[in-house]
Each structure stands twice: as C-alpha cells, then as structure tokens.
Write an enzyme that holds these catalytic residues in place. Structure first.
Site, PDB file in Angstrom:
ATOM      1  N   GLY A  15       0.891  -1.312  -0.100  1.00 38.76           N
ATOM      2  CA  GLY A  15      -0.104  -0.064  -0.014  1.00 38.76           C
ATOM      3  C   GLY A  15       0.881   1.274  -0.026  1.00 38.76           C
ATOM      4  O   GLY A  15       0.603   2.396   0.542  1.00 38.76           O
ATOM      5  N   SER A  16       2.160   1.107  -0.559  1.00 40.90           N
ATOM      6  CA  SER A  16       2.876   2.533  -0.405  1.00 40.90           C
ATOM      7  C   SER A  16       2.194   3.676  -1.314  1.00 40.90           C
ATOM      8  O   SER A  16       2.150   4.625  -0.964  1.00 40.90           O
ATOM      9  CB  SER A  16       4.190   2.301  -0.994  1.00 40.90           C
ATOM     10  OG  SER A  16       4.116   2.141  -2.331  1.00 40.90           O
ATOM     11  N   ARG A  93      -4.939  -7.453  -9.379  1.00 40.85           N
ATOM     12  CA  ARG A  93      -6.152  -8.494 -10.062  1.00 40.85           C
ATOM     13  C   ARG A  93      -6.815  -7.719 -11.099  1.00 40.85           C
ATOM     14  O   ARG A  93      -7.103  -6.485 -11.026  1.00 40.85           O
ATOM     15  CB  ARG A  93      -6.946  -8.682  -9.033  1.00 40.85           C
ATOM     16  CG  ARG A  93      -7.991 -10.024  -9.145  1.00 40.85           C
ATOM     17  CD  ARG A  93      -8.487 -10.551  -7.890  1.00 40.85           C
ATOM     18  NE  ARG A  93      -9.778 -10.868  -8.244  1.00 40.85           N
ATOM     19  CZ  ARG A  93      -9.912 -12.230  -8.640  1.00 40.85           C
ATOM     20  NH1 ARG A  93      -9.005 -12.738  -9.119  1.00 40.85           N
ATOM     21  NH2 ARG A  93     -11.068 -12.806  -8.848  1.00 40.85           N
ATOM     22  N   LEU A  95      -9.993  -6.552 -13.139  1.00 42.23           N
ATOM     23  CA  LEU A  95     -11.248  -6.281 -12.856  1.00 42.23           C
ATOM     24  C   LEU A  95     -12.128  -6.966 -13.921  1.00 42.23           C
ATOM     25  O   LEU A  95     -11.763  -6.922 -15.168  1.00 42.23           O
ATOM     26  CB  LEU A  95     -11.316  -4.688 -12.635  1.00 42.23           C
ATOM     27  CG  LEU A  95     -10.593  -4.118 -11.724  1.00 42.23           C
ATOM     28  CD1 LEU A  95     -10.814  -2.463 -11.858  1.00 42.23           C
ATOM     29  CD2 LEU A  95     -11.425  -4.440 -10.368  1.00 42.23           C
ATOM     30  N   ASN A 109      -5.722   4.067 -12.294  1.00 43.34           N
ATOM     31  CA  ASN A 109      -4.547   3.373 -11.933  1.00 43.34           C
ATOM     32  C   ASN A 109      -3.169   3.731 -12.402  1.00 43.34           C
ATOM     33  O   ASN A 109      -3.088   4.772 -13.127  1.00 43.34           O
ATOM     34  CB  ASN A 109      -4.453   2.219 -13.181  1.00 43.34           C
ATOM     35  CG  ASN A 109      -3.654   0.915 -12.593  1.00 43.34           C
ATOM     36  OD1 ASN A 109      -3.329   0.508 -11.478  1.00 43.34           O
ATOM     37  ND2 ASN A 109      -2.943   0.121 -13.620  1.00 43.34           N
ATOM     38  N   HIS A 111       0.778   2.845 -13.309  1.00 44.51           N
ATOM     39  CA  HIS A 111       1.354   1.795 -14.043  1.00 44.51           C
ATOM     40  C   HIS A 111       3.016   1.859 -13.959  1.00 44.51           C
ATOM     41  O   HIS A 111       3.083   3.373 -14.498  1.00 44.51           O
ATOM     42  CB  HIS A 111       0.767   1.416 -15.406  1.00 44.51           C
ATOM     43  CG  HIS A 111       1.365   0.162 -15.838  1.00 44.51           C
ATOM     44  ND1 HIS A 111       1.153  -1.155 -15.657  1.00 44.51           N
ATOM     45  CD2 HIS A 111       2.297   0.068 -17.039  1.00 44.51           C
ATOM     46  CE1 HIS A 111       1.896  -1.626 -16.291  1.00 44.51           C
ATOM     47  NE2 HIS A 111       2.585  -1.085 -17.230  1.00 44.51           N
ATOM     48  N   SER A 138       2.974   6.063 -15.188  1.00 44.08           N
ATOM     49  CA  SER A 138       1.612   6.567 -15.980  1.00 44.08           C
ATOM     50  C   SER A 138       0.520   6.360 -15.061  1.00 44.08           C
ATOM     51  O   SER A 138       0.409   5.330 -14.558  1.00 44.08           O
ATOM     52  CB  SER A 138       1.564   6.015 -17.471  1.00 44.08           C
ATOM     53  OG  SER A 138       2.626   6.044 -18.024  1.00 44.08           O
ATOM     54  N   GLU A 176       6.255   7.651  -8.534  1.00 42.87           N
ATOM     55  CA  GLU A 176       4.791   7.372  -8.513  1.00 42.87           C
ATOM     56  C   GLU A 176       4.397   7.860  -7.281  1.00 42.87           C
ATOM     57  O   GLU A 176       3.031   8.460  -7.322  1.00 42.87           O
ATOM     58  CB  GLU A 176       4.489   5.741  -8.292  1.00 42.87           C
ATOM     59  CG  GLU A 176       4.849   5.061  -9.633  1.00 42.87           C
ATOM     60  CD  GLU A 176       4.615   3.474  -9.431  1.00 42.87           C
ATOM     61  OE1 GLU A 176       3.704   3.075  -8.440  1.00 42.87           O
ATOM     62  OE2 GLU A 176       5.442   2.580  -9.991  1.00 42.87           O
TER      63      GLU A 176
END
Length: 192
Positions: A15-16, A93, A95, A109, A111, A138, A176
């Site tokens: 969870g960073s 996972r 979706l 998201n 990436h 991204s 990120e």
C-alpha cells in the site's frame, strides 16, 4: 475545498501508493478524500497502514470465487461507502468487464512504465532489455483492455548505466508517490 470526491483505493500489498495518496493532504488541499481501502488480500500490509490513517478498510480473499462474483461483492462495499472515484494502487487483479462498465471513466490506475510501452508485468526488466533511455510511470483511466485507457499524467526516470530492474523500480516508485496524488487531485477537480 468543501465538496471532496469520495475515493475508494484498491490494494493487494504493502500500500505504498495508497499511503502517498493519503499523505498528500499534508502538502495540499486535495479535491479527494479516501473513504475506503479495499483489498483482495486480507493480510495485505497496506490495510494496517490505512487503519493508522483512520481510513475504513474492507478485505476478502478472491480465492475460490469467480471474478465477476468477487467484483460484485467489492462493488457493493464501495457503493455502501458512497465512493465516487476508484484508485487502483498496487491492486494485482484484473477487474471484470462488468465492474469496469459500472465505474466507467471513474477508475484510475498507476502503472510502472511510460504507457503505451510495457503494459502488464515485469516492466523495468523489459525497459532495460530494450535499451530504453528512460523508464517511468503513468496514471491512466482504466478500460476493459489491460493498461490501455487514456493516460492523464506521466513521470520520466532516466535509466542509469548500472541499473538493475530492482534499482530502477525503486526510483520509479519514488516518482509514482509524487505523480499519483497530484494526478488524482487534478482528476477529481475536473470530474463533474
């Protein structure tokens, strides 16, 4: 800012990025508030981090469940918390198309590549093998196609001569943590 968008963050691990999203309010007045952190891994370390921030959590293992069935259950939980925007932060996972359709245009998201390059996994090794001069990350809108939705923000990281996938991953992750909160903030401000 009075009317903040209610965000649900989906995680599978430490969870960073979720932590970076939560910490952002220390340096800005973001247009979002994280109201739920959900995980398909009940023992995910990020759930403990979320609780430390006072954020409600939900976790349920997806093992033995059909993808659509699990996503329906998660969807119910997100709606129970009046979530308006979903941020994937290390959610490992895929979706279901039905889930994506219900949340169309409201799932982001992060990436670890400069999309459209290197969709999927093992992005840093692939960038090194290809002899790229830059790697990066991204933020994109999620669609039914893997890592293929519209890119809304990117950050470049110079590849150094002695980089390994691990050293590159570490530097990209630091970017990120800066990119995602600012991109989510801007996205929420512009969302009607």
């Amino acid at each position: 800012m009075a009317d903040k968008k209610r965000v649900g963050v989906l995680i599978s691990g430490r969870g960073s990025n979720m932590e970076a999203l939560a910490e952002y309010k220390r340096i800005a007045d973001p247009a979002y508030s994280i109201v739920l952190v959900a995980s398909n891994v009940p023992e995910a370390r990020g759930l403990v981090v979320a609780r430390r921030f006072g954020i409600e959590t939900w976790a349920h293992s997806h093992k033995g469940m059909e993808r659509a069935e699990f996503d329906r259950m998660m969807d119910e939980e997100l709606r129970r918390h009046d979530v308006e925007v979903i941020a994937l932060a290390g959610y490992m996972r895929l979706l279901s198309p039905e889930f994506i359709a219900r949340w169309r245009g409201r799932i982001l998201n992060i990436h670890p590549s400069l999309l459209p390059l290197y969709k999927g996994l093992d992005t840093h090794r692939r960038a090194l093998v290809a002899g790229e001069q830059h790697a990066g990350c991204s933020v994109h809108v999620v669609t039914e196609d893997l890592d293929d939705g519209p890119v809304i923000s990117q950050a470049k990281v110079k590849i150094l001569p002695r980089d390994t996938p691990e050293s590159l991953a570490e530097r990209v992750l630091a970017e990120e943590h800066k990119l995602y909160p600012a991109a989510l903030d801007k996205f929420c401000r512009e969302l009607n």
